[in-house]
Every structure is written in structure tokens, then in C-alpha cells.
Design a protein around this motif. Sequence first.
Motif, PDB file in Angstrom:
ATOM      1  N   THR A 188       1.217  -1.240   0.038  1.00 15.50           N
ATOM      2  CA  THR A 188      -0.140   0.072  -0.179  1.00 15.50           C
ATOM      3  C   THR A 188       1.003   1.892   0.447  1.00 15.50           C
ATOM      4  O   THR A 188       0.145   2.340  -0.166  1.00 15.50           O
ATOM      5  N   TYR A 232       0.247  -1.428  13.104  1.00 15.92           N
ATOM      6  CA  TYR A 232       1.146  -2.730  12.740  1.00 15.92           C
ATOM      7  C   TYR A 232       1.093  -4.295  13.551  1.00 15.92           C
ATOM      8  O   TYR A 232       1.364  -3.863  14.881  1.00 15.92           O
ATOM      9  N   LEU A 299       1.109 -12.806   5.978  1.00 17.91           N
ATOM     10  CA  LEU A 299      -0.250 -12.263   5.814  1.00 17.91           C
ATOM     11  C   LEU A 299      -0.969 -12.188   4.731  1.00 17.91           C
ATOM     12  O   LEU A 299      -1.759 -12.462   4.546  1.00 17.91           O
ATOM     13  N   TRP A 304      -1.487 -11.991   9.752  1.00 17.67           N
ATOM     14  CA  TRP A 304      -1.346 -11.137  10.783  1.00 17.67           C
ATOM     15  C   TRP A 304      -1.835  -9.704   9.405  1.00 17.67           C
ATOM     16  O   TRP A 304      -2.582  -9.945   8.256  1.00 17.67           O
ATOM     17  N   GLN A 305      -2.745  -8.581   9.521  1.00 19.16           N
ATOM     18  CA  GLN A 305      -2.847  -7.500   8.862  1.00 19.16           C
ATOM     19  C   GLN A 305      -1.982  -6.630   7.766  1.00 19.16           C
ATOM     20  O   GLN A 305      -2.004  -6.184   7.062  1.00 19.16           O
ATOM     21  N   ARG A 306      -1.109  -6.619   8.800  1.00 20.87           N
ATOM     22  CA  ARG A 306      -0.105  -5.319   8.388  1.00 20.87           C
ATOM     23  C   ARG A 306       0.698  -4.651   8.782  1.00 20.87           C
ATOM     24  O   ARG A 306       0.929  -5.475   9.664  1.00 20.87           O
ATOM     25  N   VAL A 335       4.616  -1.181   3.125  1.00 19.85           N
ATOM     26  CA  VAL A 335       3.509  -1.365   3.795  1.00 19.85           C
ATOM     27  C   VAL A 335       2.870  -2.725   3.343  1.00 19.85           C
ATOM     28  O   VAL A 335       3.245  -1.984   2.273  1.00 19.85           O
ATOM     29  N   GLU A 337       0.174  -5.392   3.192  1.00 21.90           N
ATOM     30  CA  GLU A 337      -1.893  -5.455   3.664  1.00 21.90           C
ATOM     31  C   GLU A 337      -1.896  -7.297   3.313  1.00 21.90           C
ATOM     32  O   GLU A 337      -1.947  -7.162   1.645  1.00 21.90           O
ATOM     33  N   SER A 338      -2.904  -7.721   4.402  1.00 22.90           N
ATOM     34  CA  SER A 338      -3.026  -9.066   3.892  1.00 22.90           C
ATOM     35  C   SER A 338      -3.893  -8.572   2.717  1.00 22.90           C
ATOM     36  O   SER A 338      -4.847  -7.746   3.039  1.00 22.90           O
ATOM     37  N   LYS A 341      -8.251  -9.019   3.861  1.00 21.75           N
ATOM     38  CA  LYS A 341      -9.332  -7.569   3.400  1.00 21.75           C
ATOM     39  C   LYS A 341     -10.217  -7.619   2.851  1.00 21.75           C
ATOM     40  O   LYS A 341      -9.109  -7.146   1.508  1.00 21.75           O
TER      41      LYS A 341
END
Lengths: 342, 118, 147
Positions: A188, A232, A299, A304-306, A335, A337-338, A341
Motif C-alpha cells: 500500500t 501494525y 500475511l 497478520w493484517q498489516r 507497507v 497488507e493482507s 481484507k
Amino acid sequence: MIGKRMGIGTIKFDRPPRVRAWAAVGGKKEKEGPLGAEFDKVFTDTMCGESTWEKAEMHLQKVAAGMAANKCKIPISALDMMVAGDLLAQCVASSYAARGSQVPYLGVYGACSTMAESLGIAACMIDGGFAQRVCAVASSHFCTAERQYRFPLAYGGQRTPTAQWTATAAGACILTAAADDYAPVRITHVCFGKICDLGITDANNMGAAMAPAAYDTLRTLLSDTGTHPEDYDGIFTGDLGKVGSRLLCAMFEQDGMSIADRHEDCGKLLFDDKQDVHAGGSGCGCAASVLCAHLLPRLADGTWQRIILAATGALMSPTSVQQGESIPGICHAIVLESGKKR
Amino acid sequence: MQYIYAFITGGIICALSQILIDKTKLTPARILTSYVVLGVILAAIGVYKPLVDWAGAGATVPLLGFGYTLAEGVKTAVSDSGLLGALTGGAKAAAGGISAAVFFGLLTALLFKPADKS
Amino acid sequence: MELTPQEYQQLVQKHVKPSPLGKDMLWAFVVGGGICVLGQGILDFWKAAGLNEKDAATATSITLIGLSALLTGLHLYEKLAKYAGAGTLVPITGFSNSVASPALEFKSEGFVLGTAAKMFTIAGPVIVYGISASIVYGIILVILGAL
């Protein structure tokens, strides 16, 4: 700011490029480390069946890129671009590994930060619409690095407690455009770092040379995006090792910010204390392989999301060190992200 | 007794050098270079000879002893052939060691393969 | 927070663990002393074999240099040196290791430009300054003799 930039120096992608597939390969010592089982392939013969260490590193990189491409079932030749780097002078391991691939090739040098640099460039290329499928890859080999930067392998030298151990490893990621719904991870933001040099001249203490760069880049990223360490699931620095990690946490603490519970370091994850690596792992292959073996899978499965990957590099050369120059540090932050989501 | 003197003297010289390694930023090459030069100086002012007589190999095996060998060689050569001896004496006395290092180094390269460290 | 290089240096000092000096010195003492004892044994052997004092000393150096080159080729010298530090660096065996190790390592660049040309990358300065110092000493002796 204008366009895709936010704050002082962070790039925000309108259509976040995706990480479709990845692969990590390592050597014997990496196999024996805590992450040994998570590598896609390990070579117990660190010569990889080749005749020189340089060829062995080339082989590592080729295997990593090949396996990553294989996982998304595309041939290497179908890539629009390769962004690759390593520690060797003139970036030879990458260039020779890409020889014969018939893919437009960018060789980058960011010392141990190379993986984040190549990922960042690849992501920009994709978000800008200049490419659809890009491979970002980085490698290092203990033996090639030792003979280029330090002493012959059979030389009886003693390592200081602050010295780090160059990883024999490579990691490769295949990046695709935002529309690729099969890809489990998204990039991102990218924050390309500035050179930071606080006068460290000891080439055996690269963690200390790089920590100010990591601090600077992370501070910039957090303030540009208006986020906090707690936002995070992990902040992974490239390879600051034990010394650099302590320094980084100390610098954040002076600002009244604690990152200690979020922070981990790739150099500390790759090896454990019993392996006699002193302050931890280093080398382009360290951050690259930890990312591909350990971080991306977590991820992808939504554990983990981020996270932030902040790979750090010490940009000196043997010549500049001999001339008494201090060591310029760099840190590039990504950065991730998964993709599950949204 | 000679063996104990050799052990103690050699051990102390090495242990003192370890302080240089741990406490200063001197590289091994710098330490070795200063040791050889120091050996020449110590031999020249007459300090090293008594140590060699007492400690035997304990004083000649460390690189200080290499400097001592150079200095002794020069001293003999100068008394034999004057100024010419100043140029030939050191290298002549060290010839055995240097030639052996070159030749055995080459042999090592021929006979063995580089290997990874673990 | 802005740090000056001086402030940062202080911070680094606080977070760097120093080398374990006592342990390192003990290792250096024992191994260095041990190598000298070995040298004494070799010296006595050559003397018993009938060499005079001077030749026996040269033969001892050559024997130690040969042994060390062999251990370097077998990759044992570096393993000992990891613990012994100065104990393996300062004896003449360390000089031999510093010649043999680049000779071995750089053979991948060929026997001329690799092995031979790189042989003295570490040990070269020892010879350059050792011999130069001996020449300076020789010249001083000549001048003192002429006075």
C-alpha cells in the motif's frame, strides 16, 4: 502533496500492487536456523554444485526467481521486468542470474536494503502502469561477501561481538497489478529513505551505522501516514542485528514512542544465538529470504493484517572504509497488507 | 624448564596483543606490521637478545622474533660488508621464512579447495 | 529527535557489548604459549638432528610455516583462530596463514592473477616494513661505525 505522494516522503499507491507469489532459498546455516523449515529450498552444499562462490550466488537467485514464477504458473519470460540486486561489485550475481531470461532487467544496489528497494521500484512500476508483472529479487552469499569485503575464508580472524553474519540466501517476489484477485498480499505504501550518516566508521558495526537510517525512514513513514506502531502487526527492520535493534528502540524511546513490542529484526530472526553469528544476520538475502519465508506467508493466511518491512543497508565500499570515510546508512520501508481484507 | 619459559613468554606476548585487538580499532595487518618493526627496534637497542636467550622459541616464534631475526641479520651483514650489508642482511636472514611462506602458500592453493565457514 | 554524531557515538557506546577481554586473553595466552612450546620442541629436534643454532632456528620457522599452511588448507587454522585470536595471529604460524589463505581463496581468479597476485594482500605490509626497518637499522649501524 501532489499525485501519489503523501507527507514528506511517502508514496501511496492508488491501486495497490499485489504480491502474487514468492520463494525463499537458503544455505546450510540458514536451514539450521529457526526459519529453516519455512524455506522453499535449501542447499546443504553452499557451492550449489557450481565451481565458484559467485556462480553459487547466481544459482541461488535464479532458483528463487524460478520457483516464485512457477508458483503463479508463468514462465520467467512472461515477466515485464526484473528488478534485482545483490552485494557484489557491479551487481554481478543479479546480472548473470538474469542472463538468458529475455526479460527487461534493472540491477539495483542498496546493500542489505536491496529487497525493499527492488520491491518499491517494482511496485511503482506497476501502479504507474508501466508493467503488469514484475519480479523483485535479491540475494547474498556469505562466501562472496566475505572475500569481497573482508578476509579470505581460511584466514584466521576473530569477529567482534558487533559483527554480523552475511546470509547465504535469496528471496524473490512476483508482483502483479491491483486487479489480480488471486494475489494474497498488497503493497500500500513505500517510503524510500534518505542517506543517514552519523559518523560510524567501524565496518564491523553495521547495525550502528544503519540504525539512524531506520529511525529516520520509520519516523517519516509513520508521520506521513498518520499511523502509530500499534497500527501494525509487526515492524520488521532489515538487518540491524542486536546492536542496531537496541539503538533503534532507544532512539524511538527518546521521542517517547515505544516500538519494542512491535519491532523485530530479520537478522535476529534468521539465526539463533547458538549459531555463533554474533550480532545477527545481514546481507541482501537476509531481509529477502525472511520476507519470503516468514513474513509473506503470515500475511497471506491472515495471521497478520498489516506490517512494515524496513530493510536497511550500509552503503560503504572496502575502498571508502580504507580511506577512513564513515558509513552511510539507508533504509527503505514498505507497507504490506493482507489481501484477504476487503 | 626451557619449555615453561617459552610457554609463559609466548603466552604473554599473545595475550598483550589480544588487548590491542579487543580494545583498539587496529586491524590484524597493522598489529603484525607494528610487531615486526617493534622487533627490529627492540633487537637494535639490545633488549630482545636477552629475552631470546631466556625464553628460546617463546621469543623467536612470535612475529617480534621475525623482526629480531631481521635485525640480527643486518648487524652481522654490516660488520661483514658495510653499507651493502645494510641492504642484504635483513632479507637474507628472513629468506627461509619468506620463501617457505610463498612456496607452502602455493602448495596449499594447489592441493586444497576453498570451503564455506560454519 | 535530532542527534549529533557525538551524541550518537555515546548512545552506541552504551549499547555495544565489549569483547570478552578476559576470556580472549586467556585463550590467546594458552594457544600462543602452546605454539611457542611446539616451536621449542621443533627447535630442539633440529638441534638434535645436528643443525647449528642459526640453521635450527630457520628450520623451526620453516617447519611451523609448513604446518600452518597445511592446517590452513584443511580449514582447521581458522577454526582454532576463532577462539585463539592473537594466540594464532602473532606467532609465525599466523604469518603463514595470512599468506596461504588468500592464495587458496583467490585461486578461482587463476593461479597468476588470483593465487600469486593476491598472496601478499595481508602479509605484504609485514615484509615491506620489516625489511625497510632492518635497512634503516643497517644504515644507522654503518653511520655509527664510520663515526
